[in-house]
Scaffold this motif. Structure first.
Motif: not given
Length: 686
Positions: A348-373
């Motif tokens: 879910s990206v509605a906020n909170p952005i929940d990328f699941l317990a199986t979410g990866t470190a790469e996905q974490l970085g991608t989400i942060i980039d979207y939030c920042d930029n």
């Protein structure tokens, strides 16, 4: 009298140093050695030839000149040691760990005074007695653990209690909070918290000095000094947070008015902190959490993105942020849809952005980039990332480390798995980061920071207050005590405070004529007793002259009644403003919901006169009942600007009337755009 011999001594002697590291005399030597003290370290111990590998002197008279002395011997020996060292060994700084002085007995106070007199005579600095010592990057002159990570950009921490300082350090270390210095002032016979702040202020170097100051305060002996130097430091770019112990009602004095019962020294401290711009904290966890937030880039805005792979903590953080006046805005639209395509199905990206317990470190970085930029409605990012014990988190925390260094927006790491992922968290902290392991504590601390105004301007604005008329009115009052209603109206009118039409009289005919003129319904109140409601001295919604006559006759029979007041009856939200004069602080102004809610809920905020508009708004917004004032469930809110204006005007008036010791305006009625004072009391003591 803080000097270089105290801060960066070239030689230190421990009087009472020993080989037993389980006692203060041994542990302080251990900490100095393990802290790699670079100067000459000397020990005085009459029973030992060597202490922890250092040759011991049996008698202090054998010592060469020594800059700093740390005393860990019985209190009765300390004055003689101080005199010997100051007079014969040119010692110009003392840290006295020993207890048994003024905090215990009169005889102990006399010993303490002897020490102070000697220090003053020779121009020596004195920390203590009854403290854990002083810790900085030059010397670890404390007998306690933990020794936190010391760094030039770390916090300067000043505590009035040694044991509490240790517990606060414990709380800070596990969060990764670094320190520049730790001051335990103990009894503060010469150097108190205000003096340390003065030194920080007068010697502040914005290029090299820490900009984070944390305080644990048990007593404020000089409020003006604390206010002046704390405000200066904050204006220079520092951030200050403090705990003030002793805030319970049992410490407040009994008094005869509503304000007297509510206002206490704690209200004065609250007011002082607000005027200085100090963030007030109420627990060790809150203080160290605020300290950690201070080390991050400032939060410019109220909108958070919550990035999590665990739904529950995200929900709790959302609730806590919203409760504290911060926002978790809904994220939607094409950019949000684009982000969702880069995450696993079910995210879910509605906020909170929940990328699941199986979410990866790469996905974490991608989400942060979207939030920042790419998400313009986001001002800060909270990342909640722990583990159920299935994987290691080094890669994810490595990404988080990189993004914290790169991103324009502040990132608040919430890493809750301190046990399961202890090694990963420790590695993350070792890179200079902090960790907020509990999301609700983080939100509470953020809210407290956001509610704290900037330091108030020192200039006094008169806002049209008629000061000459005020002085004339007060000089004409002959007796101490509560002044009559007409004098109350005259004093309040000097500040331009709107007043409800009223008449006070002992004549039924005058009062019924007045009621007919202003129009029914009216209110009748007995004049004389302080608490009118308690003696049946208030009658509402009087609609006829006959009813008013009956109430007049009844009220004049009440003990201590001198007359009856009749007012036009108004309706609206009941507000309260009060003031109480506190020795050393000045007038403490209180505001809140009025009527019986003042005593029942005690939902009040305090400020120190004279108040700025920023302080007044901060007081109003800090009320638990602020949503009622703002308007809720279809009810129109009050005129906040008008309420703030009345608070500011009243505080300015009191700045020029120290004879007013207590004041209640309760209630003020807020109806639409108007706010009118209905009932007030003023206590004068010349």
């Amino acid at each position: 009298m803080i000097n270089q011999e105290l801060l960066n001594p070239q030689s230190i002697v421990v009087i009472g140093g020993s080989n037993n590291v389980h006692k203060p005399g041994g542990s302080i030597v251990r900490n100095l050695i393990s802290g790699c003290y670079a100067g000459e370290l000397r020990i005085v111990n009459p029973k030992e030839d060597e202490v922890q590998g250092i040759k011991a002197f049996h008698d202090a008279r054998e010592l060469p000149p020594t800059e700093l002395a740390i005393l860990v011997v019985a209190a009765r020996f300390c004055p003689d040691y101080v005199e010997l060292l100051a007079k014969e060994k040119q010692t110009r700084a003392f840290i006295i760990i020993s207890a048994g002085f003024g905090e215990e007995t009169k005889a102990g106070a006399e010993l303490e005074q002897r020490i102070l007199d000697t220090c003053e005579q020779y121009g020596a600095a004195l920390i203590g007695p009854n403290c854990i010592g002083l810790l900085n990057r030059n010397h670890h002159s404390v007998f306690t653990l933990p020794i936190p990570n010391l760094h030039p950009s770390g916090a300067d921490f000043v505590s009035g209690s040694g044991a509490t300082a240790v517990f606060i350090l414990e709380s800070a270390v596990i969060k990764g909070l670094r320190f520049n210095s730790v001051w335990s002032i103990g009894n503060g016979k010469q150097i108190g918290i205000e003096d340390v702040l003065q030194y920080f202020d007068e010697h502040f170097n914005p290029e090299t000095d820490s900009k984070v100051k944390l305080l644990y305060v048990e007593n404020i002996s000089n409020p003006d000094k604390l206010l002046f130097h704390a405000s200066n430091l904050i204006k220079k770019g520092c951030r200050i947070a403090a705990i003030k112990a002793g805030s319970s009602e049992s410490g407040s004095r009994a008094a005869s008015s509503h304000t007297g019962a509510i206002a206490s020294s704690d209200s004065a401290v609250e007011a002082l902190f607000r005027k200085a711009g100090i963030v007030r904290c109420f627990s060790r966890e809150e203080l160290t959490t605020v300290g950690c937030i201070f080390t991050l880039p400032p939060l410019n805005g109220k909108n958070f993105a919550i990035v999590t792979h665990a739904g529950g903590p995200g929900v709790m953080l959302t609730d806590a942020l919203s409760k504290g006046g911060l926002n978790v805005p809904h994220i939607e639209g094409p950019v949000a849809d684009e982000l969702k395509t880069q995450l696993f199905a079910g995210s879910s990206v509605a906020n909170p952005i929940d990328f699941l317990a199986t979410g990866t470190a790469e996905q974490l970085g991608t989400i942060i980039d979207y939030c920042d930029n790419k998400f313009d409605n986001i001002d800060a990012i909270a990342v909640i990332y722990g583990t159920p014990g299935l994987t290691q988190l080094y890669e994810a925390y490595g990404v988080l480390d990189q993004k914290i260094k790169e991103c324009k927006k502040p990132i608040f790491p919430v890493l809750p798995s301190l046990h399961t992922a202890g090694a990963e968290v420790a590695e993350f902290l070792a890179k200079g980061h902090v960790n907020f392991s509990d999301e609700v504590t983080l939100a509470t601390a953020l809210s407290q920071i956001m509610r704290t105004p900037k330091p108030a301007p020192p200039e006094v604005q008169l806002y049209g207050i008629d000061i000459p008329r005020l002085h004339k009115i007060i000089s004409g009052i002959k007796d101490n005590g509560y002044v009559p209603p007409q004098t109350v109206r005259e004093i309040l009118s000097c500040a331009g405070i709107p007043l409800v039409p009223e008449m006070v009289s002992t004549s039924k005919e005058e009062l019924t004529t007045f009621a007919a003129k202003v129009g029914y319904p009216v209110v009748a109140k007995v004049v004389g007793p302080v608490h009118k409601s308690d003696v049946g001295g208030v009658a509402l919604n009087i609609r006829t002259a006959e009813h008013l006559t009956l109430e007049f006759d009844r009220m004049m029979q009440i003990p201590d009644a001198t007359s009856v007041m009749v007012q036009k009856m108004l309706r609206g939200t009941e507000l309260f403003i009060g003031a109480k004069y506190e020795e050393r602080f000045g007038h403490v102004i209180l505001c809140g919901l009025g009527g019986i809610f003042v005593e029942v809920l005690k939902d009040v905020s305090s400020g120190l006169a004279p108040l700025s508009y920023g302080e007044a708004y901060s007081m109003i917004h800090s009320l638990r009942g602020y949503k009622i004032l703002k308007g809720t469930r279809g009810q129109k809110g009050i005129n906040e600007e008008k309420y703030a204006e009345i608070i500011v005007r009243l505080s300015t008036l009191l700045r020029f009337a120290t004879e007013i010791k207590e004041m209640d305006i309760n209630p003020l009625l807020a109806d639409g755009s108007d706010i009118v004072a209905v009932d007030a009391r003023i206590l004068i003591e010349k």
